[in-house]
Design an enzyme around this catalytic site. Structure first.
Site, PDB file in Angstrom:
ATOM      1  N   LYS A 143      11.217  15.186 -31.303  1.00 56.40           N
ATOM      2  CA  LYS A 143      12.344  16.018 -30.900  1.00 56.40           C
ATOM      3  C   LYS A 143      11.852  17.398 -30.472  1.00 56.40           C
ATOM      4  O   LYS A 143      12.407  17.996 -29.549  1.00 56.40           O
ATOM      5  CB  LYS A 143      13.340  16.151 -32.056  1.00 56.40           C
ATOM      6  N   HIS A 169      12.694  18.714 -26.535  1.00 59.06           N
ATOM      7  CA  HIS A 169      13.724  19.738 -26.368  1.00 59.06           C
ATOM      8  C   HIS A 169      13.192  21.093 -25.917  1.00 59.06           C
ATOM      9  O   HIS A 169      13.955  22.052 -25.826  1.00 59.06           O
ATOM     10  CB  HIS A 169      14.499  19.906 -27.683  1.00 59.06           C
ATOM     11  N   HIS A 172      15.984  12.154 -22.558  1.00 65.77           N
ATOM     12  CA  HIS A 172      15.950  11.221 -23.684  1.00 65.77           C
ATOM     13  C   HIS A 172      17.359  10.742 -24.001  1.00 65.77           C
ATOM     14  O   HIS A 172      18.351  11.360 -23.606  1.00 65.77           O
ATOM     15  CB  HIS A 172      15.321  11.883 -24.918  1.00 65.77           C
ATOM     16  N   ARG A 193      28.258  23.340 -35.784  1.00 61.67           N
ATOM     17  CA  ARG A 193      26.857  23.180 -36.153  1.00 61.67           C
ATOM     18  C   ARG A 193      26.403  24.354 -37.035  1.00 61.67           C
ATOM     19  O   ARG A 193      26.845  25.485 -36.872  1.00 61.67           O
ATOM     20  CB  ARG A 193      25.994  23.112 -34.889  1.00 61.67           C
ATOM     21  N   LYS A 236      20.595  25.725 -37.689  1.00 57.95           N
ATOM     22  CA  LYS A 236      20.049  24.724 -36.769  1.00 57.95           C
ATOM     23  C   LYS A 236      19.080  25.392 -35.796  1.00 57.95           C
ATOM     24  O   LYS A 236      19.305  26.507 -35.330  1.00 57.95           O
ATOM     25  CB  LYS A 236      21.172  24.052 -35.980  1.00 57.95           C
ATOM     26  N   CYS A 242      26.832  14.404 -32.803  1.00 57.60           N
ATOM     27  CA  CYS A 242      26.019  14.204 -31.607  1.00 57.60           C
ATOM     28  C   CYS A 242      24.549  14.307 -32.013  1.00 57.60           C
ATOM     29  O   CYS A 242      24.133  15.281 -32.614  1.00 57.60           O
ATOM     30  CB  CYS A 242      26.355  15.225 -30.532  1.00 57.60           C
ATOM     31  N   SER A 243      23.795  13.249 -31.704  1.00 60.42           N
ATOM     32  CA  SER A 243      22.398  13.225 -32.107  1.00 60.42           C
ATOM     33  C   SER A 243      21.657  12.228 -31.231  1.00 60.42           C
ATOM     34  O   SER A 243      22.069  11.978 -30.095  1.00 60.42           O
ATOM     35  CB  SER A 243      22.274  12.885 -33.593  1.00 60.42           C
ATOM     36  N   GLU A 283      18.867  20.834 -23.993  1.00 64.62           N
ATOM     37  CA  GLU A 283      19.144  19.402 -24.068  1.00 64.62           C
ATOM     38  C   GLU A 283      19.089  18.811 -22.669  1.00 64.62           C
ATOM     39  O   GLU A 283      19.648  19.372 -21.718  1.00 64.62           O
ATOM     40  CB  GLU A 283      20.518  19.118 -24.679  1.00 64.62           C
ATOM     41  N   GLU A 324      19.791  14.976 -21.616  1.00 66.48           N
ATOM     42  CA  GLU A 324      20.128  13.749 -22.333  1.00 66.48           C
ATOM     43  C   GLU A 324      20.821  12.708 -21.463  1.00 66.48           C
ATOM     44  O   GLU A 324      21.563  13.028 -20.525  1.00 66.48           O
ATOM     45  CB  GLU A 324      21.045  14.072 -23.516  1.00 66.48           C
TER      46      GLU A 324
END
Length: 367
Positions: free
Chosen positions: A154, A158, A170, A189, A193, A205-206, A282, A284
């Site tokens: 990750k 990112h 990803h 969040r 984080k 969301c992940s 991100e 994605e």
């Protein structure tokens, strides 16, 4: 290896627990025994001045503010654009639906009937700090057609830095949980984080991860059918980890997969990140999952992940998202809310019970 003297220059430092993780990973991937390191903080060199080639296939994201004074990014483990270069080896043929054959901490992978599996993989347990999970969790890298081209941490996926100014594309998922009154569950969040801190967003969301059993790697056949069992397993896992919802209350079988979104967004909210290494963002291939559980869900938010939760009606969400509210929102949720959510929510019974709003063939490019 990470213990080379050349790696211990520049600014920034990391925790002792993360240092142990880095040394172990270095030994694992270099194929030799880890050497002891002095207890002094590990230092990272600044990123190189390499730039992305003009042929890089993704558009530029919104500008990100400069890193806060005194912050030094982590050492790069990246390269500019396709072919994808992971910190292990180059993966070619990015346009084909291939799967990585690379070693993982859980064992060795192999390709069986079009699906990557792990010979000695274990279940994900969510232990460790935010920093450690950034290094340990392996995202599934894909091309713009959602063909798998490899996997990487990750942390690496990112980073929006010279050489990979759009990070690494990803797979991800976005879950929307509704109650029996058709209210949507939102989360804020956690401020701690590393990426996109303190932002409001959808229920969960992940990322589906590489290297665990049961697998979270969806095959082309699973995507074409709309089953996407890998993304749904990942969603069940993270709903428990982030919100404390027991798996039996949000089973994969009760989730409705609607479509995929391809988006890219820089993180303009991470100036207070604990771990240097950004700027972050991100990029994605986001799988959209809806669910309305048969019974009320049990919520026990994880403070490492979430600062607040709220059930809202459509009208309440509009009020919250009005700029006058002062609330900040994740870029992926804002895109979904502005372009898709209203029709899905207005027609929620049909959205969940029929294929009226299912679009399996299209990848919506909402850059």
């Amino acid at each position: 290896g990470y213990e080379d003297d050349s790696f211990m220059r520049g600014g920034g430092s990391i925790s002792t627990s993360l240092l142990r993780t880095l040394v172990a990973r270095s030994a694992e991937h270099c194929g030799r025994r880890a050497q002891p390191i002095a207890a002094a903080p590990l230092r990272f060199p600044p990123p190189s001045s390499a730039t992305s080639p003009s042929s890089y296939p993704y558009p530029a994201c919104a500008s990100d503010p400069a890193p806060a004074a005194g912050r030094q990014p982590h050492a790069q483990r990246t390269s500019p654009g396709p072919p994808i270069i992971t910190h292990r080896r180059t993966l070619f043929a990015p346009a084909s639906p291939c799967y990585s054959h690379l070693p993982s901490s859980g064992g060795t992978s192999r390709l069986i009937s079009g699906q990557a599996t792990m010979s000695t993989a274990t279940a994900w347990d969510g232990s460790g700090t935010q920093e450690e999970l950034m290094y340990r969790d392996e995202c599934i890298l894909v091309d713009v057609k959602d063909n798998i081209v490899g996997h990487d941490s990750k942390y690496s996926a990112h980073r929006f830095i010279p050489g990979q100014p759009h990070g690494r594309l990803h797979r991800a998922f976005s879950v929307f949980i509704f109650d029996r009154d058709n209210r949507l569950l939102l989360q804020q969040r956690a401020a701690s984080k590393i990426t996109f801190p303190s932002l409001w967003t959808n229920t969960c969301c992940s990322h589906p991860l590489y290297g665990y059993e049961p697998t979270e790697v969806d095959t082309p056949a699973g995507i074409e059918s709309g089953d996407v069992p890998g993304a749904k397993r990942a969603a069940v896992r993270k709903l428990q980890h982030e919100l404390g919802i027991p798996p039996e209350q949000v089973s994969a079988a009760s989730m409705k997969y609607l479509t995929r979104l391809h988006y890219c967004a820089k993180d303009t909210f991470a100036e207070n990140q604990v771990v240097s290494g950004g700027p972050w963002g991100e990029h994605e291939m986001d799988y959209i999952l809806f669910i309305r559980p048969a019974t009320s869900v049990t919520l026990a938010p994880n403070p490492e992940e979430i600062d607040d939760v709220r059930w809202v009606t459509k009208e309440e969400l509009r009020t919250m998202m009005d700029p006058s509210s002062g609330l900040r929102w994740s870029p992926w949720f804002r895109i979904i809310a502005e372009k898709f959510l209203d029709k899905w929510w207005t027609d929620l019974d049909d959205t969940l019970a029929t294929d009226k709003h299912v679009d399996l063939a299209t990848i919506h490019r909402v850059m």
